[in-house]
Design an enzyme around this catalytic site. Sequence first.
Site, PDB file in Angstrom:
ATOM      1  N   ASP A 299     -41.649 -91.309 -40.928  1.00 42.22           N
ATOM      2  CA  ASP A 299     -42.948 -91.050 -40.314  1.00 42.22           C
ATOM      3  C   ASP A 299     -43.824 -92.309 -40.306  1.00 42.22           C
ATOM      4  O   ASP A 299     -43.707 -93.175 -41.184  1.00 42.22           O
ATOM      5  CB  ASP A 299     -43.646 -89.940 -41.109  1.00 42.22           C
ATOM      6  N   GLU A 328     -40.535 -93.394 -36.564  1.00 43.60           N
ATOM      7  CA  GLU A 328     -41.552 -93.023 -35.589  1.00 43.60           C
ATOM      8  C   GLU A 328     -42.316 -94.298 -35.221  1.00 43.60           C
ATOM      9  O   GLU A 328     -43.141 -94.791 -35.994  1.00 43.60           O
ATOM     10  CB  GLU A 328     -42.513 -91.988 -36.175  1.00 43.60           C
TER      11      GLU A 328
END
Length: 584
Positions: A299, A328
């Site tokens: 993330d 990400e």
Amino acid sequence: MKTNAIQLLIRSDGESFSSDSMNINYPGVTLVKTHRFSNKRYLAADISIASHAQPGNVTIEVFQNGKKRKIYWPLNRRRSGNGNTYAQGVNSSDFIDLIMVDRFSNGDPNNDQVKGMKDQSLDRNDMYARHGGDFQGIINNLDYLQGLGITALWFTPVMENDMPNRTEHGYAITNHYKIDKRYGGDEVYKKLSDELHKRGMKLIFDAVYNHFGLYHFLEQDPPENDWVHRWSEYTQTSFREQPLFDPYASKSDRKKMSDGWFDRTMPDINQDNPYMANFIIQNCIWHIETFGIDGVRLDTYTYNDLNFANRCNQAILNEFPHITAFGEIMVHGVANQTYFEQNNIATPFKSNLPSVVDFQSLYYGIIPALTEPLSWTSGVNKLYYTASTDFLSKNPMQKVLLLDNHDEPRFFSLVGEDAEKQKIGYQWLLTYRGIPQLYYGSEVLMKGLKAPDGLLRSDFPGGWKTDKKNAFTGEGLSEDEKSTQDLVRKLANFRKTSSAITTGKMMHYVPVEGLYVYFRYDDNQTIMCIMNTGNTAKEIDFKKYEERTSGFKLAQNVLTKEAFSTKNNATIPPMKMWILELKK
């Protein structure tokens, strides 16, 4: 395990430790060094674990008020699960489904609210409250997911989020070593992992290096004040990645990007602190081993200290050499994205991140292809241009493709709730290079725009007993919803056995008047993909593509089974896509 030198962080539940003295008397476990902090409720112990050490409870003696206290630390066997492999990696033969557990299916109403947790909300009419979805709901519906062609499940973080509100997304972790009880806790998570592996499916872990929740014990009661980044006043990240590679960037802009907090409720982890770095790295390894993880999604990757990120990635890959990780990288620009992954660019910093979520193929690819008027630099030409920049990446076949996710508008809403455009989107997703990722419910035309983000995270229809519409059974679905779901099911299952799509090469042709043609091929199979984004029908002359069509007599639509002779021209209607298997 290869990771046999670790750092234990010991936190007292009350009295301070009176010294850093510590004793460990356990065969094969050696105490190397101890550390004390200004917060006397913490100690750290560097230990080594010999290969002959046996599983059991390691007794650690510490001293509080001059008295000995015994602490028991479990040394576990390596995971055996149900005999099937794990940490096997996710690759271009997979089809990922991204699921928000709270919004998918409520299999056990008994865990909807857990006594003592700060968030006691339970209201399906409130987009920001908890709705009650859990692991058991997913287990109950694995037949549906596998039947849809899904091979891997990725959940937004499932670790404890004991925050007062907005706990549905999972990104404000408050305890890295507890799975949230509202989902079913550690044991049901392990059960879900085992059930997936029994079916030959995979589990992806959403790891958060960059921040944790404000109510994490390391923020509420920190060992030292520098375990997260501190500012004289609240400072949020700039959300601008450019200063990290911009040759003209200021140090202050770099610092704000990397050290600013993601949100007031999410302190920014100081990865330069060696104890904090150890905590994160060891937790990732522990989580993979404990729960049988096959792939890791990282993330908010761009906001991390990138040297730390390289260290963490390498530690994971050293322990689990077949596992895969994708970050990400929510940025704008192919070169910007490529900077954060393994690439072919000569820059002072070189990332070891194997792969990324490919937002460029979304923002500057399939969205403009289906929503913009055609020009030299717009419409489907953007999709072609973006794909042509794959030379920058080391592993373009490992990029994770998407139409939507928990942070982006539902694709169906972006294309004006046009079911035909949604179907083109899925045909592209499931045939292009890379690893396709579905967002739960978009296969039945779930919709929602980004403002507010809660609209992107609606409940999967049929996941609750009172639902009148049920996507698991088809009850109450419209014809467009059924036909889109059926297309995904047919194409995803065809893809499983298509060597050309899953492991083959790609060749594409410069778009002409909105007509974009690309091929997936290997020595055993050739798939011809034709996307007509124009507003008029187009003639398909198979001879124009003789590099790939030569020697083939028939072209059969893999969805409709309609066949064309390659000797004759075919006509594709406007805003349609064909996927044709060429046959001799």
